[in-house]
Design a protein around this motif. Structure first.
Motif, PDB file in Angstrom:
ATOM      1  N   GLN A 176       0.865  -1.182   0.000  1.00  0.00           N
ATOM      2  CA  GLN A 176       0.000   0.000   0.000  1.00  0.00           C
ATOM      3  C   GLN A 176       0.904   1.235   0.000  1.00  0.00           C
ATOM      4  N   SER A 227       0.362   3.638   1.998  1.00  0.00           N
ATOM      5  CA  SER A 227       0.230   4.219   3.336  1.00  0.00           C
ATOM      6  C   SER A 227       1.558   4.423   4.088  1.00  0.00           C
ATOM      7  N   GLN A 275       2.770   7.868   4.564  1.00  0.00           N
ATOM      8  CA  GLN A 275       2.302   8.707   5.679  1.00  0.00           C
ATOM      9  C   GLN A 275       3.402   8.820   6.728  1.00  0.00           C
ATOM     10  N   ARG A 300       0.664  -6.877  -4.568  1.00  0.00           N
ATOM     11  CA  ARG A 300       0.007  -7.902  -3.747  1.00  0.00           C
ATOM     12  C   ARG A 300      -0.080  -9.190  -4.547  1.00  0.00           C
ATOM     13  N   GLN A 312      -1.685   3.227  -6.310  1.00  0.00           N
ATOM     14  CA  GLN A 312      -2.548   3.922  -5.360  1.00  0.00           C
ATOM     15  C   GLN A 312      -2.115   5.379  -5.264  1.00  0.00           C
ATOM     16  N   GLU A 355      -1.984   7.957  -2.147  1.00  0.00           N
ATOM     17  CA  GLU A 355      -2.190   8.168  -0.718  1.00  0.00           C
ATOM     18  C   GLU A 355      -2.354   9.665  -0.482  1.00  0.00           C
ATOM     19  N   PHE A 403      -4.912   1.767  10.796  1.00  0.00           N
ATOM     20  CA  PHE A 403      -4.222   3.051  11.015  1.00  0.00           C
ATOM     21  C   PHE A 403      -5.143   4.260  11.062  1.00  0.00           C
ATOM     22  N   THR A 404      -6.461   4.022  10.962  1.00  0.00           N
ATOM     23  CA  THR A 404      -7.405   5.138  11.093  1.00  0.00           C
ATOM     24  C   THR A 404      -8.504   4.778  12.081  1.00  0.00           C
ATOM     25  N   GLY A 441     -10.469   4.297   0.487  1.00  0.00           N
ATOM     26  CA  GLY A 441     -10.574   4.091   1.919  1.00  0.00           C
ATOM     27  C   GLY A 441     -10.004   5.327   2.595  1.00  0.00           C
ATOM     28  N   ALA A 442     -10.517   5.660   3.778  1.00  0.00           N
ATOM     29  CA  ALA A 442     -10.053   6.880   4.443  1.00  0.00           C
ATOM     30  C   ALA A 442     -10.361   6.805   5.934  1.00  0.00           C
ATOM     31  N   ALA A 456      -6.502  10.740   6.505  1.00  0.00           N
ATOM     32  CA  ALA A 456      -5.744  10.139   5.407  1.00  0.00           C
ATOM     33  C   ALA A 456      -6.700   9.388   4.499  1.00  0.00           C
ATOM     34  N   PHE A 457      -6.265   9.190   3.280  1.00  0.00           N
ATOM     35  CA  PHE A 457      -7.062   8.351   2.372  1.00  0.00           C
ATOM     36  C   PHE A 457      -6.113   7.605   1.445  1.00  0.00           C
ATOM     37  N   GLY A 458      -6.614   6.536   0.851  1.00  0.00           N
ATOM     38  CA  GLY A 458      -5.847   5.818  -0.159  1.00  0.00           C
ATOM     39  C   GLY A 458      -6.805   5.368  -1.241  1.00  0.00           C
TER      40      GLY A 458
HETATM   41  N1  DAH Z   1      -4.005   1.477   2.497  1.00  0.00           N
HETATM   42  C1  DAH Z   1      -5.381   1.109   2.340  1.00  0.00           C
HETATM   43  C2  DAH Z   1      -5.491  -0.065   1.364  1.00  0.00           C
HETATM   44  O1  DAH Z   1      -4.554  -0.320   0.653  1.00  0.00           O
HETATM   45  C3  DAH Z   1      -6.213   2.246   1.835  1.00  0.00           C
HETATM   46  C4  DAH Z   1      -6.367   3.327   2.855  1.00  0.00           C
HETATM   47  C5  DAH Z   1      -7.433   3.299   3.726  1.00  0.00           C
HETATM   48  C6  DAH Z   1      -5.455   4.355   2.960  1.00  0.00           C
HETATM   49  C7  DAH Z   1      -7.591   4.281   4.685  1.00  0.00           C
HETATM   50  C8  DAH Z   1      -5.605   5.350   3.907  1.00  0.00           C
HETATM   51  C9  DAH Z   1      -6.696   5.300   4.760  1.00  0.00           C
HETATM   52  O2  DAH Z   1      -4.765   6.359   4.037  1.00  0.00           O
HETATM   53  O3  DAH Z   1      -6.836   6.268   5.680  1.00  0.00           O
HETATM   54  O4  DAH Z   1      -6.489  -0.705   1.322  1.00  0.00           O
END
Ligand code: DAH
Length: 341
Positions: free
Chosen positions: A172, A174, A177, A198, A212, A214, A254-255, A286-287, A309-311
């Protein structure tokens, strides 16, 4: 002897004339005029002649030698000229032949989508970060509150380089971050696009490598409504004004709280159709609010600072934008496909 000389002359002249190249000609020079050559052999017999015969024969021999030398030089020049001509012919350029057209490429549709996303975020004051694809599990998992034994660390999902599961291809974006928290001054506003890996079988919606983007904001008084407001504004710029979104509760380590954001299907307006698989909604990211533990591990006081955060999956976004139905088309790089964008 006179006869011998006449024979040599006739044979040599014919041979010189027929020589195919300068090497052959040189061999003939040795054969006729060399120290052990045929003409020399005849001259050596001069001693056997009577004193009266000798001068006339000597003169004849000299004439033959001169004739041979002259013919040799002429043949050499002829060969040289022929070689030059052949070379020129070989190097000739026909300026009337139509040129080969050079194919000029253009940006891959996925990178066009990424450029648009970058523009939107940069316009909001975000910095674009780049980071390693070979990552420590420490950054990919531990520092994101996914401890030993967390299902996402499983060998069946992750490309590890070592038996200790310490070095891996990031699964990911992430971990960016954490890199940002370690290296940047607060407040932080970043996006970090890049490849992730993956262990998935390739099909119309899966690939072992994908992209992705981020995103992360950390500041004082950052709330969930900032997250929703920002992402709604981004989606409106990407998909048009009035694009409807919804946020569903979810779980990420992580959230806290965590959510997923869906965009209402552009094809059917939420009624349900093949594009949204009858759902009326398409999941885009996702966030969530950054977990206090994640902030703390990076030396940021969660009592003072908060963040979100989001991804999001880039391919999925590009597929939606360009109405591409099979993920494999994005990676196969068949120009017949790519030329359409
Ligand atoms: N890293 C997550 C994934 O690969 C996606 C994600 C979800 C990123 C929530 C984020 C977050 O920064 O806050 O499925």
């Amino acid at each position: 002897m006179k006869e011998q000389l006449a024979n040599i002359r006739a044979q040599a002249l014919a041979a010189f004339d027929g020589a195919k190249d300068s090497a052959a000609l040189d061999a003939l020079r040795v054969q006729y005029l060399g120290k052990k050559g045929e003409l020399t052999a005849v001259l050596k017999q001069m001693g056997k002649l009577s004193a009266e015969e000798r001068p006339a024969m000597g003169q004849l021999a000299n004439e033959v030698r001169a004739a041979l030398e002259e013919a040799l030089e002429a043949a050499g020049k002829k060969l040289e000229a022929a070689a030059l001509e052949a070379k020129l012919k070989l190097e000739a350029v026909d300026v009337t032949i139509p040129g080969d057209s050079v194919a000029i490429g253009h940006k891959h549709p996925m990178y066009s989508a990424l450029d648009e996303i970058k523009d939107i975020f940069v316009g909001m004051g975000f910095t674009v970060l780049d980071g390693p694809e070979v990552e420590l599990a420490y950054y990919n998992f531990d520092r994101l509150n996914a401890e030993e034994g967390h299902p996402s660390r499983d060998w069946s999902d992750t490309f590890y380089f070592d038996a200790d599961s310490r070095v891996m291809l990031r699964s990911q974006t992430s971990p960016m971050q954490v890199h940002a928290m370690e290296t940047m001054e607060l407040p932080i506003r970043i996006i970090a696009p890049g490849r992730v890996y993956r262990k998935d079988e390739v099909d119309a919606t899966h690939s072992p490598m994908f992209h992705q983007v981020e995103g992360m904001v950390i500041d004082k008084n950052v709330t969930m409504s900032d997250l929703k407001g920002t992402l709604n504004a981004v989606v409106e710029q990407l998909f048009g004004k009035g694009t409807v979104t919804r946020f569903r509760p979810h779980h990420f380590p992580f959230t806290e709280p965590s959510c997923e954001m869906d965009v209402q299907c552009h094809k059917c307006g939420g009624k349900g159709c093949p594009t949204c698989k009858g759902e009326g909604w398409i999941e885009v990211l996702g966030a969530g609010m950054i977990h206090p533990k994640v902030l703390e591990m990076s030396g940021i006081d969660p009592e003072v600072y908060s963040g979100w955060a989001f991804g999001m999956g880039l391919e999925r976004l590009a597929m939606r934008q360009f109405k591409i139905t099979d993920l494999r088309l994005i990676f196969e790089n068949d120009t017949r496909f790519l030329e359409q964008f």
